[in-house]
Design a protein around this motif. Sequence first.
Motif, PDB file in Angstrom:
ATOM      1  N   THR A   1      12.186  60.732  35.110  1.00  0.00           N
ATOM      2  CA  THR A   1      13.066  60.197  36.148  1.00  0.00           C
ATOM      3  C   THR A   1      14.439  59.866  35.595  1.00  0.00           C
ATOM      4  OG1 THR A   1      11.192  59.228  37.349  1.00  0.00           O
ATOM      5  CG2 THR A   1      13.380  58.383  37.872  1.00  0.00           C
ATOM      6  N   ALA A   2      15.458  60.383  36.270  1.00  0.00           N
ATOM      7  CA  ALA A   2      16.837  60.062  35.930  1.00  0.00           C
ATOM      8  C   ALA A   2      17.441  59.272  37.083  1.00  0.00           C
ATOM      9  CB  ALA A   2      17.640  61.322  35.680  1.00  0.00           C
ATOM     10  N   SER A   3      18.409  58.430  36.741  1.00  0.00           N
ATOM     11  CA  SER A   3      19.030  57.580  37.764  1.00  0.00           C
ATOM     12  C   SER A   3      20.538  57.582  37.628  1.00  0.00           C
ATOM     13  CB  SER A   3      18.532  56.135  37.641  1.00  0.00           C
ATOM     14  OG  SER A   3      17.133  56.050  37.788  1.00  0.00           O
ATOM     15  N   LEU A   4      21.174  57.546  38.769  1.00  0.00           N
ATOM     16  CA  LEU A   4      22.614  57.321  38.852  1.00  0.00           C
ATOM     17  C   LEU A   4      22.789  55.959  39.501  1.00  0.00           C
ATOM     18  CD1 LEU A   4      25.611  58.346  38.788  1.00  0.00           C
ATOM     19  CD2 LEU A   4      25.223  59.133  41.143  1.00  0.00           C
TER      20      LEU A   4
ATOM     21  N   ASP B   1      27.500  62.797  49.258  1.00  0.00           N
ATOM     22  CA  ASP B   1      26.224  63.351  48.798  1.00  0.00           C
ATOM     23  C   ASP B   1      26.245  63.393  47.278  1.00  0.00           C
ATOM     24  OD1 ASP B   1      26.296  65.772  51.484  1.00  0.00           O
ATOM     25  OD2 ASP B   1      25.285  63.833  51.424  1.00  0.00           O
ATOM     26  N   TYR B   2      25.103  63.068  46.683  1.00  0.00           N
ATOM     27  CA  TYR B   2      24.986  63.089  45.232  1.00  0.00           C
ATOM     28  C   TYR B   2      23.856  64.032  44.836  1.00  0.00           C
ATOM     29  CZ  TYR B   2      28.227  59.239  45.141  1.00  0.00           C
ATOM     30  OH  TYR B   2      29.356  58.469  45.294  1.00  0.00           O
ATOM     31  N   TYR B   3      24.161  64.914  43.879  1.00  0.00           N
ATOM     32  CA  TYR B   3      23.186  65.893  43.424  1.00  0.00           C
ATOM     33  C   TYR B   3      22.911  65.713  41.935  1.00  0.00           C
ATOM     34  CZ  TYR B   3      24.074  68.413  47.784  1.00  0.00           C
ATOM     35  OH  TYR B   3      24.181  68.759  49.112  1.00  0.00           O
ATOM     36  N   CYS B   4      21.627  65.711  41.587  1.00  0.00           N
ATOM     37  CA  CYS B   4      21.274  65.760  40.182  1.00  0.00           C
ATOM     38  C   CYS B   4      21.092  67.230  39.794  1.00  0.00           C
ATOM     39  CB  CYS B   4      20.020  64.958  39.874  1.00  0.00           C
ATOM     40  SG  CYS B   4      18.515  65.533  40.705  1.00  0.00           S
ATOM     41  N   ASN B   5      21.199  67.487  38.505  1.00  0.00           N
ATOM     42  CA  ASN B   5      21.195  68.863  38.019  1.00  0.00           C
ATOM     43  C   ASN B   5      20.716  68.850  36.580  1.00  0.00           C
ATOM     44  OD1 ASN B   5      23.678  71.078  36.747  1.00  0.00           O
ATOM     45  ND2 ASN B   5      21.960  71.743  38.013  1.00  0.00           N
ATOM     46  N   SER B   6      19.835  69.762  36.252  1.00  0.00           N
ATOM     47  CA  SER B   6      19.364  69.839  34.882  1.00  0.00           C
ATOM     48  C   SER B   6      18.863  71.256  34.619  1.00  0.00           C
ATOM     49  CB  SER B   6      18.234  68.825  34.657  1.00  0.00           C
ATOM     50  OG  SER B   6      17.845  68.799  33.301  1.00  0.00           O
ATOM     51  N   ARG B   7      18.536  71.519  33.382  1.00  0.00           N
ATOM     52  CA  ARG B   7      17.980  72.822  33.036  1.00  0.00           C
ATOM     53  C   ARG B   7      16.501  72.853  33.390  1.00  0.00           C
ATOM     54  NH1 ARG B   7      21.633  75.518  29.607  1.00  0.00           N
ATOM     55  NH2 ARG B   7      23.225  74.159  28.705  1.00  0.00           N
TER      56      ARG B   7
ATOM     57  N   TRP C   1      25.104  64.625  37.068  1.00  0.00           N
ATOM     58  CA  TRP C   1      25.250  64.152  38.446  1.00  0.00           C
ATOM     59  C   TRP C   1      26.588  64.597  39.023  1.00  0.00           C
ATOM     60  CZ3 TRP C   1      21.399  61.774  41.127  1.00  0.00           C
ATOM     61  CH2 TRP C   1      20.330  61.245  40.394  1.00  0.00           C
ATOM     62  N   TYR C   2      26.525  65.068  40.266  1.00  0.00           N
ATOM     63  CA  TYR C   2      27.719  65.500  40.982  1.00  0.00           C
ATOM     64  C   TYR C   2      27.837  64.719  42.286  1.00  0.00           C
ATOM     65  CZ  TYR C   2      27.479  69.441  37.776  1.00  0.00           C
ATOM     66  OH  TYR C   2      27.431  70.214  36.640  1.00  0.00           O
ATOM     67  N   GLN C   3      29.073  64.407  42.635  1.00  0.00           N
ATOM     68  CA  GLN C   3      29.389  63.788  43.919  1.00  0.00           C
ATOM     69  C   GLN C   3      30.040  64.852  44.801  1.00  0.00           C
ATOM     70  OE1 GLN C   3      33.194  61.591  44.411  1.00  0.00           O
ATOM     71  NE2 GLN C   3      31.901  59.795  44.781  1.00  0.00           N
TER      72      GLN C   3
END
Lengths: 108, 123
Positions: A69-72, A84-90, A34-36
């Motif tokens: 599902t992933a959660s922050l 803004d919050y971005y999720c990121n994965s492979r 997760w990125y802010q």
Amino acid sequence: SSELTQDPAVSVALGQTVRITCQGDSLRNYYTTWYQQRPGQAPLLVIYGKNSRPSGIPDRFSGSSSGTTASLTITGAQAEDEADYYCNSRDSSGNHWVFGGGTKLTVL
Amino acid sequence: QLQLQESGPGLVKPSETLSLTCTVSGGSIISTNYYCGWMRQPPGKGLEWVGSIYYSGSTYYNPSLKSRVTMSVDTSKYHCSLKLNSVTAADTAVYFCARGSMVRGVNGAFDIWGQGTMVTVSS
């Protein structure tokens, strides 16, 4: 599928708890990062791995995942968390990265 | 403390090649534990991964850009470069370089980012 889906916008009252979610098939096999991102700034890593925070990230930020599902979660949101919050994965290949579309968090 | 800085032309003509360099201070960007990644963000839109280059020299690119992208790193490991050819207006974006960490538990996350550089594609 290599897509990650996020709600475009979420709001939370000051001091309350908010959960930002990210859905995608690849999340079943890979951790979510997760990125802010505040306006005009570069993204900032806030959660990585199973549920780890880089030095300097407040412990009100936490991450979790179940299935696709992933959660922050931000427990006790502060005015400075508005971003803004971005999720990121492979993706399924494991060699490429995918970002979610981002969630704009408003702190009321 | 490691810092990254992107540099390159802010304006590129359509069909030409966009060339950016990421300069690292305070250490090297690529080692057995770290790699270089590029992301971009069109105005008002979300982040897009462009590609990554590893210590081994292996490169991985976004499939949607693969035919146009080339990444490289200099032998000193202090510069990581991105080239994107045949650009169009759709390539107008802020381009970020970032360090990816393969340290145990970090799982490749981008832990340090440059401030980004705006590139406009226009004649």
